[in-house]
Design a protein around this motif. Structure first.
Motif, PDB file in Angstrom:
ATOM      1  N   ARG A   1      10.442  15.461 -10.262  1.00  0.00           N
ATOM      2  CA  ARG A   1      11.380  15.344  -9.107  1.00  0.00           C
ATOM      3  C   ARG A   1      11.793  14.376  -8.086  1.00  0.00           C
ATOM      4  O   ARG A   1      11.988  13.654  -7.845  1.00  0.00           O
ATOM      5  CB  ARG A   1      12.641  16.076  -8.958  1.00  0.00           C
ATOM      6  N   TYR A   2      10.652  15.490  -7.093  1.00  0.00           N
ATOM      7  CA  TYR A   2      10.396  14.273  -5.959  1.00  0.00           C
ATOM      8  C   TYR A   2       9.920  13.050  -6.056  1.00  0.00           C
ATOM      9  O   TYR A   2      10.585  12.412  -5.332  1.00  0.00           O
ATOM     10  CB  TYR A   2      10.165  15.568  -4.626  1.00  0.00           C
ATOM     11  N   PHE A   3       8.719  13.393  -6.416  1.00  0.00           N
ATOM     12  CA  PHE A   3       7.640  11.899  -5.911  1.00  0.00           C
ATOM     13  C   PHE A   3       9.024  10.770  -7.405  1.00  0.00           C
ATOM     14  O   PHE A   3       7.525   9.751  -7.051  1.00  0.00           O
ATOM     15  CB  PHE A   3       6.062  12.087  -6.851  1.00  0.00           C
ATOM     16  N   GLY A   4       9.241  11.422  -7.668  1.00  0.00           N
ATOM     17  CA  GLY A   4       9.866  10.183  -8.892  1.00  0.00           C
ATOM     18  C   GLY A   4      11.224  10.122  -8.519  1.00  0.00           C
ATOM     19  O   GLY A   4      11.912   8.806  -8.842  1.00  0.00           O
ATOM     20  N   ARG A   5      11.408  10.263  -7.645  1.00  0.00           N
ATOM     21  CA  ARG A   5      11.870   8.927  -6.449  1.00  0.00           C
ATOM     22  C   ARG A   5      11.751   7.562  -6.155  1.00  0.00           C
ATOM     23  O   ARG A   5      12.867   6.979  -6.038  1.00  0.00           O
ATOM     24  CB  ARG A   5      12.789   9.883  -5.146  1.00  0.00           C
ATOM     25  N   LEU A   6      10.909   7.740  -6.377  1.00  0.00           N
ATOM     26  CA  LEU A   6      10.103   6.122  -6.092  1.00  0.00           C
ATOM     27  C   LEU A   6      10.384   5.743  -7.430  1.00  0.00           C
ATOM     28  O   LEU A   6       9.404   6.317  -8.542  1.00  0.00           O
ATOM     29  CB  LEU A   6       8.502   5.842  -5.552  1.00  0.00           C
ATOM     30  N   SER A   7      10.908   4.935  -7.456  1.00  0.00           N
ATOM     31  CA  SER A   7      10.946   4.490  -9.207  1.00  0.00           C
ATOM     32  C   SER A   7       9.550   3.446  -9.649  1.00  0.00           C
ATOM     33  O   SER A   7       9.445   3.172  -8.620  1.00  0.00           O
ATOM     34  CB  SER A   7      12.546   3.370  -9.244  1.00  0.00           C
ATOM     35  N   GLY A   8       9.777   3.287 -10.929  1.00  0.00           N
ATOM     36  CA  GLY A   8       8.717   3.008 -11.763  1.00  0.00           C
ATOM     37  C   GLY A   8       8.647   1.726 -11.377  1.00  0.00           C
ATOM     38  O   GLY A   8       7.472   0.979 -11.200  1.00  0.00           O
ATOM     39  N   PRO A   9      10.168   0.798 -11.514  1.00  0.00           N
ATOM     40  CA  PRO A   9       9.685  -0.780 -11.468  1.00  0.00           C
ATOM     41  C   PRO A   9       8.847  -0.977  -9.656  1.00  0.00           C
ATOM     42  O   PRO A   9       8.077  -2.290  -9.472  1.00  0.00           O
ATOM     43  CB  PRO A   9      10.946  -1.733 -11.023  1.00  0.00           C
ATOM     44  N   LEU A  10       9.047  -0.179  -8.576  1.00  0.00           N
ATOM     45  CA  LEU A  10       9.358  -0.306  -7.174  1.00  0.00           C
ATOM     46  C   LEU A  10       7.858  -0.550  -7.379  1.00  0.00           C
ATOM     47  O   LEU A  10       6.677  -0.869  -6.886  1.00  0.00           O
ATOM     48  CB  LEU A  10       9.994   0.712  -5.699  1.00  0.00           C
ATOM     49  N   LEU A  11       6.717   1.353  -7.408  1.00  0.00           N
ATOM     50  CA  LEU A  11       5.418   1.822  -7.827  1.00  0.00           C
ATOM     51  C   LEU A  11       4.970   0.160  -8.128  1.00  0.00           C
ATOM     52  O   LEU A  11       3.689   0.689  -8.110  1.00  0.00           O
ATOM     53  CB  LEU A  11       5.433   2.581  -8.279  1.00  0.00           C
ATOM     54  N   ASP A  12       5.418  -0.530  -9.830  1.00  0.00           N
ATOM     55  CA  ASP A  12       4.554  -0.773 -10.218  1.00  0.00           C
ATOM     56  C   ASP A  12       4.185  -2.717  -9.026  1.00  0.00           C
ATOM     57  O   ASP A  12       3.396  -3.324  -9.962  1.00  0.00           O
ATOM     58  CB  ASP A  12       5.368  -1.828 -11.652  1.00  0.00           C
ATOM     59  N   ARG A  13       5.195  -2.862  -8.508  1.00  0.00           N
ATOM     60  CA  ARG A  13       4.824  -3.795  -7.532  1.00  0.00           C
ATOM     61  C   ARG A  13       4.537  -3.350  -6.213  1.00  0.00           C
ATOM     62  O   ARG A  13       3.544  -4.150  -4.844  1.00  0.00           O
ATOM     63  CB  ARG A  13       6.758  -4.132  -6.572  1.00  0.00           C
ATOM     64  N   ILE A  14       2.962  -2.218  -6.215  1.00  0.00           N
ATOM     65  CA  ILE A  14       2.082  -1.881  -5.095  1.00  0.00           C
ATOM     66  C   ILE A  14       0.824  -1.763  -6.323  1.00  0.00           C
ATOM     67  O   ILE A  14       1.089  -1.614  -6.338  1.00  0.00           O
ATOM     68  CB  ILE A  14       2.633  -0.153  -4.830  1.00  0.00           C
ATOM     69  N   ASP A  15       0.228  -2.654  -4.945  1.00  0.00           N
ATOM     70  CA  ASP A  15      -0.952  -2.360  -5.624  1.00  0.00           C
ATOM     71  C   ASP A  15      -1.820  -1.537  -5.072  1.00  0.00           C
ATOM     72  O   ASP A  15      -2.983  -1.686  -5.713  1.00  0.00           O
ATOM     73  CB  ASP A  15      -1.453  -4.769  -4.422  1.00  0.00           C
ATOM     74  N   LEU A  16      -1.852  -0.882  -3.702  1.00  0.00           N
ATOM     75  CA  LEU A  16      -2.292   0.071  -3.803  1.00  0.00           C
ATOM     76  C   LEU A  16      -2.457   1.090  -3.441  1.00  0.00           C
ATOM     77  O   LEU A  16      -1.308   1.229  -3.210  1.00  0.00           O
ATOM     78  CB  LEU A  16      -4.127  -0.759  -2.514  1.00  0.00           C
ATOM     79  N   ARG A  17      -3.206   2.044  -4.311  1.00  0.00           N
ATOM     80  CA  ARG A  17      -2.125   3.481  -3.824  1.00  0.00           C
ATOM     81  C   ARG A  17      -3.769   4.212  -3.727  1.00  0.00           C
ATOM     82  O   ARG A  17      -5.149   4.714  -4.116  1.00  0.00           O
ATOM     83  CB  ARG A  17      -1.696   4.227  -5.843  1.00  0.00           C
ATOM     84  N   VAL A  18      -3.589   5.058  -2.842  1.00  0.00           N
ATOM     85  CA  VAL A  18      -4.591   5.918  -2.089  1.00  0.00           C
ATOM     86  C   VAL A  18      -4.150   6.781  -1.824  1.00  0.00           C
ATOM     87  O   VAL A  18      -2.511   7.702  -1.054  1.00  0.00           O
ATOM     88  CB  VAL A  18      -4.776   5.297  -0.984  1.00  0.00           C
ATOM     89  N   ARG A  19      -4.687   8.582  -1.703  1.00  0.00           N
ATOM     90  CA  ARG A  19      -5.467  10.017  -1.209  1.00  0.00           C
ATOM     91  C   ARG A  19      -5.386   9.627   0.222  1.00  0.00           C
ATOM     92  O   ARG A  19      -6.570   9.533   0.109  1.00  0.00           O
ATOM     93  CB  ARG A  19      -5.637  10.373  -2.457  1.00  0.00           C
ATOM     94  N   VAL A  20      -5.054  10.626   0.997  1.00  0.00           N
ATOM     95  CA  VAL A  20      -5.101  10.779   2.353  1.00  0.00           C
ATOM     96  C   VAL A  20      -4.792  12.293   2.403  1.00  0.00           C
ATOM     97  O   VAL A  20      -3.917  13.006   2.427  1.00  0.00           O
ATOM     98  CB  VAL A  20      -4.137  10.421   3.076  1.00  0.00           C
TER      99      VAL A  20
ATOM    100  N   LEU B   1       0.974  -1.413  -0.251  1.00  0.00           N
ATOM    101  CA  LEU B   1       0.170   0.206   0.562  1.00  0.00           C
ATOM    102  C   LEU B   1       0.624   0.848   0.297  1.00  0.00           C
ATOM    103  O   LEU B   1       1.660   1.239   0.974  1.00  0.00           O
ATOM    104  CB  LEU B   1      -0.628   0.090   1.072  1.00  0.00           C
ATOM    105  N   LEU B   2       0.494   2.571  -0.427  1.00  0.00           N
ATOM    106  CA  LEU B   2       0.948   3.475  -0.829  1.00  0.00           C
ATOM    107  C   LEU B   2       0.218   4.321  -0.832  1.00  0.00           C
ATOM    108  O   LEU B   2      -1.003   4.742  -0.631  1.00  0.00           O
ATOM    109  CB  LEU B   2       1.917   4.264  -2.243  1.00  0.00           C
ATOM    110  N   MET B   3       0.229   4.841   0.330  1.00  0.00           N
ATOM    111  CA  MET B   3      -0.664   6.346   1.045  1.00  0.00           C
ATOM    112  C   MET B   3       0.400   7.378   0.535  1.00  0.00           C
ATOM    113  O   MET B   3       1.288   8.307   1.248  1.00  0.00           O
ATOM    114  CB  MET B   3      -0.558   6.174   2.450  1.00  0.00           C
ATOM    115  N   VAL B   4      -0.135   8.885   0.183  1.00  0.00           N
ATOM    116  CA  VAL B   4       0.217   9.695  -0.396  1.00  0.00           C
ATOM    117  C   VAL B   4      -0.789  11.170   0.433  1.00  0.00           C
ATOM    118  O   VAL B   4      -2.118  10.739   0.004  1.00  0.00           O
ATOM    119  CB  VAL B   4       0.198  10.198  -2.012  1.00  0.00           C
ATOM    120  N   GLY B   5      -0.429  12.032   0.659  1.00  0.00           N
ATOM    121  CA  GLY B   5      -1.156  12.886   1.386  1.00  0.00           C
ATOM    122  C   GLY B   5      -0.406  14.538   2.522  1.00  0.00           C
ATOM    123  O   GLY B   5       0.886  13.928   2.466  1.00  0.00           O
ATOM    124  N   PRO B   6      -0.639  15.419   2.426  1.00  0.00           N
ATOM    125  CA  PRO B   6      -0.072  16.193   3.186  1.00  0.00           C
ATOM    126  C   PRO B   6       0.219  16.561   4.225  1.00  0.00           C
ATOM    127  O   PRO B   6      -0.320  15.407   4.849  1.00  0.00           O
ATOM    128  CB  PRO B   6      -0.816  17.471   2.381  1.00  0.00           C
TER     129      PRO B   6
END
Length: 509
Positions: A372-391, A218-223
């Motif tokens: 550039r900031y969010f790009g530090r999470l590489s595409g191959p790593l994010l491809d392995r994340i099943d759930l992405r949600v905004r908080v 799971l990836l959670m993105v928010g302020p």
């Protein structure tokens, strides 16, 4: 005058152990001690601890030429846990202790005063000794509870070398000594955290429940202040308790890290929360002489939570890609290779931009800085994340609910739904070795649990557009099965598949 003695010990290669027999031959000649069989520095230094401990205990060691051989000679030996076995083998060569019975292993570090000190990794060492055929194990007094977690092994505690010799049949009446205490057990108090403390963010709570029910990443993105860390800290409370075997694996990894369980097995899933300044060795493990597990191995059967994930070095994060697929971490060095379990759920939390205020109307970051900031999470790593949600940030209503007016979900409610969903998945996966849908490989899923073309249509269209990869399609299908299990459905519908796709594309990659 010559003498010969043996004693049994073990050496670890990661979590796996190999039996080691220590042979001692004493003969006439100038007093000298040779240790052979690829001993590491700590094993070489054991000669000084051994002879000092024997003298302090009032015992007699051979005075001539002594050769100590550690077999198999081709396997590197490292660690201080060989001290006790070496000392007993020396005493057997001198006729102080009767010959060994071939079923007793010995573990422990010697102090110069003859007292026995506990060593890191006692639990996996004890498991390895049992697998090597030992039926009895002698350890320092402080390590008895830890070693006793291994079934089928009779564990004897000794406070000193003289006590250990007496346990093995030596005609001694050792004086009482104060045992050396072991390391304190880590405190665990997260089970008291309740999901009801989370205000609003119903979609994020739903995603957390789905992650728990299917063992999905799971990836959670928010302020800042939106509640990402609060949500993460409550995930262990809604996960099913560990099985006895899983708890034993977790305790073994902790033991290798120097954390000894005080009593019994902890059935609460582990929760590792390394700081973003952690190095690659701290995260995945390593070391030159003795290879130690990192946070990813300590999180096995639990959660690895990386807060402020874009602040981690990209190279460090990408080291998690292989463990996420295989469930193990293999560390290769010039002389040794070690494998540790790494079946963890990855939980990432991130700000949407450097200032963290993107989406609130107050962001001052340039578009390039955001990418550039969010790009530090590489595409191959994010491809392995099943759930992405905004908080998102919420305000408290007059009745104590969030802005959506929905009642808060408690940990008891969520854990009950998760347990039912896991039970449905376990029945479906009976005999496969998997217990949750997030663990099922895509090829097996397509072959044994195929979905109708009409149900898969949204995923296939997204694949054709390049919106998801083939790995992403498989992971979305697994999430759809988990959502169906939470809903009590026999198989995913188009609604479940659409929900899985929405959760996968909730945050742009």
């Amino acid at each position: 005058m010559s003498g010969f003695g043996r004693a049994d010990c073990v050496v670890l290669r990661g979590m796996q152990g190999v039996g080691v027999q220590i042979e001692v031959h004493a003969s006439a000649g100038l007093p000298v001690v040779h240790i052979v069989g690829l001993p590491g520095p700590a094993v070489q230094q054991a000669r000084h601890r051994t002879w000092s401990a024997i003298a302090r205990m009032g015992l007699t060691a051979p005075s001539g030429r002594v050769v100590i051989n550690l077999t198999p000679a081709s396997l590197p030996k490292a660690g201080t846990h060989f001290d006790l076995a070496m000392a007993i083998a020396v005493l057997r060569a001198g006729g102080v202790v009767p010959p060994d019975d071939g079923q007793t292993a010995l573990l422990g570090e010697l102090g110069l005063d003859g007292r026995l000190r506990p060593v890191a990794g006692t639990l996996p060492l004890a498991r390895a000794a049992a697998e090597a055929g030992a039926r009895r194990l002698v350890v320092p007094t402080a390590s008895v509870d830890e070693a006793s977690l291994v079934e089928g092994l009779r564990v004897l505690g000794a406070a000193s070398l003289a006590h250990a010799a007496a346990l093995l049949g030596a005609e001694l009446d050792p004086e009482p000594v104060e045992p050396v205490p072991g390391p304190p057990a880590p405190e665990r108090a997260r089970s008291e955290l309740d999901l009801a403390d989370v205000v609003g963010n119903r979609e994020a709570v739903d995603a957390l429940e789905i992650a728990a029910a299917g063992a999905h990443h799971l990836l959670m993105v928010g302020p800042p202040g939106a509640g990402k860390t609060m949500l993460a800290m409550r995930l262990p409370g809604i996960l099913p308790p560990l099985t006895q075997q899983q708890a034993l694996d977790v305790a073994s990894v902790r033991s290798l890290s120097g954390q000894a369980p005080s009593s019994g097995l902890d059935l609460l899933p582990p929760f590792e929360h390394p700081h973003h300044s952690a190095t690659a060795v701290a995260l995945v493990g390593g070391g030159s002489g003795t290879i130690r597990p990192g946070a990813a191995a300590r999180a096995t059967h639990g959660i690895l939570f990386l807060d402020e994930a874009p602040e981690f070095p990209r190279a460090v994060l990408d080291m998690l890609r292989q463990p996420l697929e295989s469930g193990t971490i293999t560390l290769d060095r010039a002389a040794v290779s070690a494998t540790f379990p790494a079946q963890f759920q990855l939980l990432l939390a991130a700000n949407p931009c450097p200032c963290g205020l993107l989406g609130t109307g107050d962001c001052t970051c340039a578009p390039m800085a955001r990418r550039r900031y969010f790009g530090r999470l590489s595409g191959p790593l994010l491809d392995r994340i099943d759930l992405r949600v905004r908080v998102d940030r919420v305000t408290l209503g007059a009745d104590g609910t969030g802005l959506d007016g929905a009642p808060r979900r408690t940990t008891a409610d969520a854990s009950g739904r998760v347990a039912e969903a896991r039970a449905r998945a376990a029945r479906r996966l009976h005999g496969t070795g998997w217990s949750a849908m997030g663990q099922v490989p895509g090829p097996w899923l397509r072959r044994h649990l195929p979905l109708a073309p009409a149900v898969l249509a949204p995923l296939e269209q997204a694949l054709e557009r390049g919106a998801i990869t083939m790995r992403g399609l498989d992971r979305s299908v697994r999430v759809a099965w988990t959502i169906a299990d939470l809903d009590g459905a026999d198989a995913p519908s188009s609604t479940h598949v659409g929900g899985a796709l929405a959760l996968r594309k909730g945050i742009p990659a």
